[in-house]
Enzyme design. Structure first.
Site, PDB file in Angstrom:
ATOM      1  N   ARG A 196       0.845  -1.199   0.000  1.00 25.05           N
ATOM      2  CA  ARG A 196       0.000   0.000   0.000  1.00 25.05           C
ATOM      3  C   ARG A 196       0.878   1.246   0.000  1.00 25.05           C
ATOM      4  NH1 ARG A 196       1.835   3.133   4.413  1.00 25.05           N
ATOM      5  NH2 ARG A 196       1.259   2.257   6.435  1.00 25.05           N
ATOM      6  N   GLU A 296      -6.939   7.488   7.591  1.00 25.74           N
ATOM      7  CA  GLU A 296      -5.794   8.221   8.180  1.00 25.74           C
ATOM      8  C   GLU A 296      -5.246   9.248   7.172  1.00 25.74           C
ATOM      9  OE1 GLU A 296      -2.866   5.899  10.241  1.00 25.74           O
ATOM     10  OE2 GLU A 296      -1.266   7.250   9.636  1.00 25.74           O
ATOM     11  N   ARG A 300      -5.349   5.933   0.561  1.00 25.99           N
ATOM     12  CA  ARG A 300      -4.426   4.809   0.675  1.00 25.99           C
ATOM     13  C   ARG A 300      -4.697   3.931  -0.539  1.00 25.99           C
ATOM     14  NH1 ARG A 300      -2.331   3.458   5.863  1.00 25.99           N
ATOM     15  NH2 ARG A 300      -1.492   5.406   6.665  1.00 25.99           N
ATOM     16  N   CYS A 342       0.838  10.934   9.252  1.00 27.11           N
ATOM     17  CA  CYS A 342       1.727  10.394  10.281  1.00 27.11           C
ATOM     18  C   CYS A 342       3.162  10.394   9.762  1.00 27.11           C
ATOM     19  CB  CYS A 342       1.298   8.964  10.635  1.00 27.11           C
ATOM     20  SG  CYS A 342       2.332   8.177  11.880  1.00 27.11           S
ATOM     21  N   THR A 344       5.472   8.444  10.268  1.00 33.67           N
ATOM     22  CA  THR A 344       6.005   7.104   9.966  1.00 33.67           C
ATOM     23  C   THR A 344       5.772   6.724   8.501  1.00 33.67           C
ATOM     24  OG1 THR A 344       3.953   5.973  10.541  1.00 33.67           O
ATOM     25  CG2 THR A 344       5.568   6.261  12.303  1.00 33.67           C
ATOM     26  N   ARG A 351       4.176   0.526   2.462  1.00 29.41           N
ATOM     27  CA  ARG A 351       4.298  -0.598   3.397  1.00 29.41           C
ATOM     28  C   ARG A 351       3.963  -1.842   2.600  1.00 29.41           C
ATOM     29  NH1 ARG A 351       2.423  -3.808   7.760  1.00 29.41           N
ATOM     30  NH2 ARG A 351       0.211  -3.513   7.322  1.00 29.41           N
ATOM     31  N   ARG A 379       3.595  -7.119  12.864  1.00 27.65           N
ATOM     32  CA  ARG A 379       2.268  -6.785  13.392  1.00 27.65           C
ATOM     33  C   ARG A 379       1.446  -8.057  13.512  1.00 27.65           C
ATOM     34  NH1 ARG A 379       0.323  -1.342  10.062  1.00 27.65           N
ATOM     35  NH2 ARG A 379       2.126  -0.079  10.648  1.00 27.65           N
ATOM     36  N   GLU A 384      -2.207  -3.083  12.542  1.00 30.68           N
ATOM     37  CA  GLU A 384      -1.448  -2.425  13.587  1.00 30.68           C
ATOM     38  C   GLU A 384      -2.137  -2.560  14.942  1.00 30.68           C
ATOM     39  OE1 GLU A 384      -1.156   1.747  12.887  1.00 30.68           O
ATOM     40  OE2 GLU A 384       0.932   1.698  13.524  1.00 30.68           O
TER      41      GLU A 384
HETATM   42  N1  LIG Z   1      -0.073  -9.156   3.534  1.00 31.79           N
HETATM   43  C1  LIG Z   1      -1.332  -8.956   3.883  1.00 31.79           C
HETATM   44  N2  LIG Z   1      -2.309  -9.779   3.480  1.00 31.79           N
HETATM   45  C2  LIG Z   1      -3.601  -9.577   3.819  1.00 31.79           C
HETATM   46  N3  LIG Z   1      -4.012  -8.559   4.546  1.00 31.79           N
HETATM   47  C3  LIG Z   1      -3.096  -7.694   4.982  1.00 31.79           C
HETATM   48  C4  LIG Z   1      -1.710  -7.842   4.684  1.00 31.79           C
HETATM   49  N4  LIG Z   1      -1.041  -6.818   5.264  1.00 31.79           N
HETATM   50  C5  LIG Z   1      -1.961  -6.075   5.903  1.00 31.79           C
HETATM   51  N5  LIG Z   1      -3.185  -6.585   5.748  1.00 31.79           N
HETATM   52  C6  LIG Z   1      -4.452  -6.090   6.292  1.00 31.79           C
HETATM   53  O1  LIG Z   1      -4.646  -4.743   5.946  1.00 31.79           O
HETATM   54  C7  LIG Z   1      -5.450  -4.118   6.931  1.00 31.79           C
HETATM   55  C8  LIG Z   1      -4.807  -2.823   7.360  1.00 31.79           C
HETATM   56  O2  LIG Z   1      -3.666  -3.075   8.116  1.00 31.79           O
HETATM   57  P1  LIG Z   1      -2.867  -1.978   8.917  1.00 31.79           P
HETATM   58  O3  LIG Z   1      -3.807  -0.950   9.427  1.00 31.79           O
HETATM   59  O4  LIG Z   1      -1.949  -2.646   9.864  1.00 31.79           O
HETATM   60  O5  LIG Z   1      -1.900  -1.391   7.852  1.00 31.79           O
HETATM   61  P2  LIG Z   1      -1.865  -0.242   6.813  1.00 31.79           P
HETATM   62  O6  LIG Z   1      -3.067  -0.257   5.935  1.00 31.79           O
HETATM   63  O7  LIG Z   1      -0.566  -0.431   6.167  1.00 31.79           O
HETATM   64  O8  LIG Z   1      -1.919   1.107   7.597  1.00 31.79           O
HETATM   65  P3  LIG Z   1      -1.226   1.705   8.881  1.00 31.79           P
HETATM   66  O9  LIG Z   1       0.200   1.357   8.812  1.00 31.79           O
HETATM   67  O10 LIG Z   1      -1.504   3.139   8.769  1.00 31.79           O
HETATM   68  O11 LIG Z   1      -1.924   1.079  10.041  1.00 31.79           O
HETATM   69  C9  LIG Z   1      -5.581  -5.120   8.067  1.00 31.79           C
HETATM   70  O12 LIG Z   1      -6.812  -5.780   7.954  1.00 31.79           O
HETATM   71  C10 LIG Z   1      -4.474  -6.084   7.799  1.00 31.79           C
HETATM   72  O13 LIG Z   1      -4.714  -7.368   8.305  1.00 31.79           O
HETATM   73  N1  LIG Z   2      -0.863   4.019  11.252  1.00 39.15           N
HETATM   74  C1  LIG Z   2       0.173   4.664  11.704  1.00 39.15           C
HETATM   75  N2  LIG Z   2       0.405   5.876  11.323  1.00 39.15           N
HETATM   76  N3  LIG Z   2       0.977   4.029  12.544  1.00 39.15           N
HETATM   77  C2  LIG Z   2       2.079   4.592  13.234  1.00 39.15           C
HETATM   78  C3  LIG Z   2       1.760   5.219  14.565  1.00 39.15           C
HETATM   79  C4  LIG Z   2       0.443   4.897  15.192  1.00 39.15           C
HETATM   80  C5  LIG Z   2       0.205   5.518  16.561  1.00 39.15           C
HETATM   81  N4  LIG Z   2       0.090   6.940  16.489  1.00 39.15           N
HETATM   82  C6  LIG Z   2       1.325   5.139  17.516  1.00 39.15           C
HETATM   83  O1  LIG Z   2       2.108   5.987  17.838  1.00 39.15           O
HETATM   84  O2  LIG Z   2       1.412   4.009  17.938  1.00 39.15           O
END
Ligand SMILES: Nc1ncnc2c1ncn2[C@@H]1O[C@H](COP(=O)(O)OP(=O)(O)OP(=O)(O)O)[C@@H](O)[C@H]1O
Ligand SMILES: NC(=[NH2+])NCCC[C@H](N)C(=O)O
Length: 427
Positions: A196, A296, A300, A342, A344, A351, A379, A384
Site C-alpha cells: 500500500r 488516516e 491509501r 503520520c 512514519t 508498506r 504486526r 497495527e
Molecule cells: N499481507 C497482507 N495480506 C492480507 N491482509 C493484509 C496484509 N497486510 C496487511 N493486511 C491487512 O490490511 C489491513 C490494514 O492493516 P494496517 O492498518 O496494519 O496497515 P496499513 O493499511 O498499512 O496502515 P497503517 O500502517 O496506517 O496502520 C488489516 O486488515 C491487515 O490485516
Molecule cells: N498508522 C500509523 N500511522 N501508525 C504509526 C503510529 C500509530 C500511533 N500513532 C502510535 O504511535 O502508535
C-alpha cells in the site's frame, strides 16, 4: 474587503465550520476572538448559542489579530509535557515522550501554522495514548517545518533519516517487478501479500483541519478519478462508509480489505471528525486493488492478493498509482517526499507486507529482534496494534522515508526471504 464567514455554531457539539477559509482552526480562532472581545460580537455569539446556529463575518485582520496561540492551549501543552514526564507517563515509551523536551516545548508552544494548528494538535494523540509507539501526527503540511525541532527528531529516530537527507526521486519499480518472483512458490509459509501507499490531495490540510465540506468535496474528486479507470483489472466501484450496512462493513474489515473504525490513536488526533462522512472504499471486482478514502490519509492505494507473488502485486499497484495521479494532484515535499498525516509514512509511503506463519522462528525469544535487524516490522494479522492469530504475522518493511518505493518493497522482499531461509534451517 474579503471576509471569512463563520457558520453553524451548535450548543453542546463542537464548533462546525463551513467557510471560504475552510478550517476548523479558523473557527476556533474566530470563536476565541468573539469570546475575548467586549464588542457587539459577544452579544452576537450569545444570540447564536441561544438560537442554535448563526452566521457571522470577521475580517481577516480581525482573525489575524487573534492568531497567536491562546493561553489555554499553551497551558494544555505544558500539562501534556508534565503528564508524559510525571507518574502517569512513567511507562510511556513513545518517541513523542523521548523527543518532546522542555526546550522543544518552550521553542514551539507559541507557534501556529497558517491554517491555525498548534503543537498541541501534533501531540494530542500521544498524550492521551500513553502506549503509543510514536504519538504524533502533522495536522497540516506546514507542521513538518514549523514544528521541525520535534518532527525531525522523531523522523530521524523512526526512519534513520537525518535532517540533512532528502527523499530520493520516485521509483515505483517500473520495469523491475520481475526481480520479485513469488517468495514462497509452494505456499508453505505465506498466505497473502499486500503493498500500500498513501497520498494527500494537494491544497488540503490533513484530518484535524478538514471540515465536513472538505471531506465531501475530496470524496467527490477521488470518486471522479476512480471512474476514469479503464483498465479491466482495476475497474471497480466506490462504496461510501456513510450508509454501508454494519454487516458488510464488518465483513470487509474481517477479510482485511477495509480500515477499522474507532482507532483511538486517530480519534485523539482529531482525525475522525464528521465520521463517516467523506469516507469510503473503492475496489475492483476481485478486491485485489483497493483505495481507502479519507481514513488516516486522504488516500491509501492498495494492491493485494493471496500467495506470495510480490512482483504481480507491485505491478498492479504501479498501474493504479499511475492511473490516479493523472487525475488528481498530490502533495509532495522536496525533502520529505509524499506527505502523509503520520510521520512514519512519509517519503515512499510504502508498506509492503506478507501474512506469514513461521512456527519455528516465531517461537524464538529473539524473533522480533531478528526481524528488526532485517529492517522489518512485525504486526498481528488484523493490522497495527493487533495480535498474531494462529501463528500468522504481518511482516513488512519498517522504513518508508529515505528510500524509494522500489527499495521499500525490496527491503520487505529481502528480509522475508531471509526469514524463510532461517525457518528452514531452524531445528
Ligand atoms: N499481507 C497482507 N495480506 C492480507 N491482509 C493484509 C496484509 N497486510 C496487511 N493486511 C491487512 O490490511 C489491513 C490494514 O492493516 P494496517 O492498518 O496494519 O496497515 P496499513 O493499511 O498499512 O496502515 P497503517 O500502517 O496506517 O496502520 C488489516 O486488515 C491487515 O490485516
Ligand atoms: N498508522 C500509523 N500511522 N501508525 C504509526 C503510529 C500509530 C500511533 N500513532 C502510535 O504511535 O502508535
Amino acid at each position: 474587503m474579503k471576509k471569512a464567514q463563520i457558520g453553524y455554531y451548535r450548543r453542546s457539539s463542537r464548533l462546525k465550520f463551513d467557510s471560504s477559509h475552510s478550517t476548523l482552526r479558523l473557527v476556533e480562532m474566530a470563536s476565541q476572538f468573539l469570546r475575548s472581545t467586549n464588542s457587539r460580537y459577544v452579544a452576537g455569539v450569545l444570540a447564536a448559542l441561544g438560537a442554535g446556529s448563526a452566521v457571522y463575518t470577521l475580517t481577516p485582520q480581525q482573525l489575524q489579530a487573534k492568531s497567536e496561540v491562546d493561553a489555554a492551549t499553551i497551558k494544555k501543552i505544558e500539562e501534556a509535557y508534565a503528564k508524559l514526564n510525571g507518574p502517569e507517563g512513567a511507562k510511556c515509551k513513545s518517541l513523542l515522550k523521548k523527543h518532546l523536551t522542555k526546550e522543544v516545548v518552550e521553542k514551539l508552544k507559541t507557534k501556529r501554522t497558517k491554517v491555525g494548528a498548534t503543537l498541541y494538535d501534533c501531540i494530542r494523540s500521544g498524550v492521551y495514548n500513553l502506549d503509543a509507539g510514536v504519538g504524533v501526527y502533522a495536522p497540516d503540511a506546514e507542521a513538518y517545518t514549523l514544528f521541525a525541532p520535534l518532527f525531525d527528531k522523531i523522523i530521524e529516530d523512526y526512519h534513520g533519516f537525518s535532517p540533512k537527507q532528502k527523499q530520493p526521486p520516485v521509483d515505483l519499480g517500473e520495469g523491475k517487478t520481475k526481480e520479485f518472483p513469488p517468495l514462497d512458490p509452494k505456499g508453505k509459509y505465506i498466505k497473502s501479500t499486500r503493498i500500500r501507499c498513501g497520498r494527500s490531495l494537494k491544497g488540503y490540510p490533513f484530518n484535524p483541519c478538514l471540515t465536513q465540506d472538505n471531506y465531501l468535496e475530496m470524496e467527490g474528486k477521488v470518486k471522479k478519478a476512480f471512474s476514469e479507470y479503464s483498465d479491466k483489472e482495476l475497474k471497480g466501484k466506490y462504496y461510501p462508509l456513510d450508509g454501508m450496512g454494519k454487516d458488510t462493513q464488518k465483513q470487509l474489515i474481517a477479510d482485511h480489505f477495509l480500515f477499522k473504525e474507532g482507532d483511538r490513536h486517530l480519534q485523539y488526533a482529531n482525525a475522525c471528525n464528521f465520521w463517516p462522512k467523506g469516507r469510503g472504499i473503492f475496489h475492483n471486482n476481485d478486491k485485489t486493488f483497493l483505495i481507502w478514502v479519507n481514513e488516516e490519509d486522504h488516500m491509501r492505494i492498495i494492491s493485494m492478493q493471496e500467495g506470495s507473488d510480490v512482483g504481480a502485486v507491485l505491478d498492479r499497484l504501479i498501474k493504479g498509482v499511475r492511473g490516479i495521479e493523472k487525475q488528481v494532484p498530490f502533495s509532495r515535499d522536496d525533502r520529505l517526499g509524499w506527505l502523509t498525516f503520520c510521520p512514519t509514512n512519509l517519503g515512499s509511503t510504502v508498506r509492503a507486507s506478507v501474512h506469514i506463519a513461521l512456527p519455528k522462528l516465531a517461537a524464538r525469544k529473539d524473533f522480533i529482534e531478528i526481524c528488526e535487524k532485517l529492517n522489518l516490522q512485525v504486526r498481528g494479522i488484523h493490522g497495527e496494534h493487533s495480535d498474531s492469530v494462529g501463528g500468522v504475522y504481518d511482516i513488512s518493511n519498517k522504513a518508508r522515508l529515505g528510500l524509494s518505493e522500489y527499495q521499500a518493497v525490496k527491503q520487505m522482499y529481502d528480509g522475508v526471504k531471509k526469514l524463510i531461509e532461517m525457518e528452514e534451517k531452524q531445528k
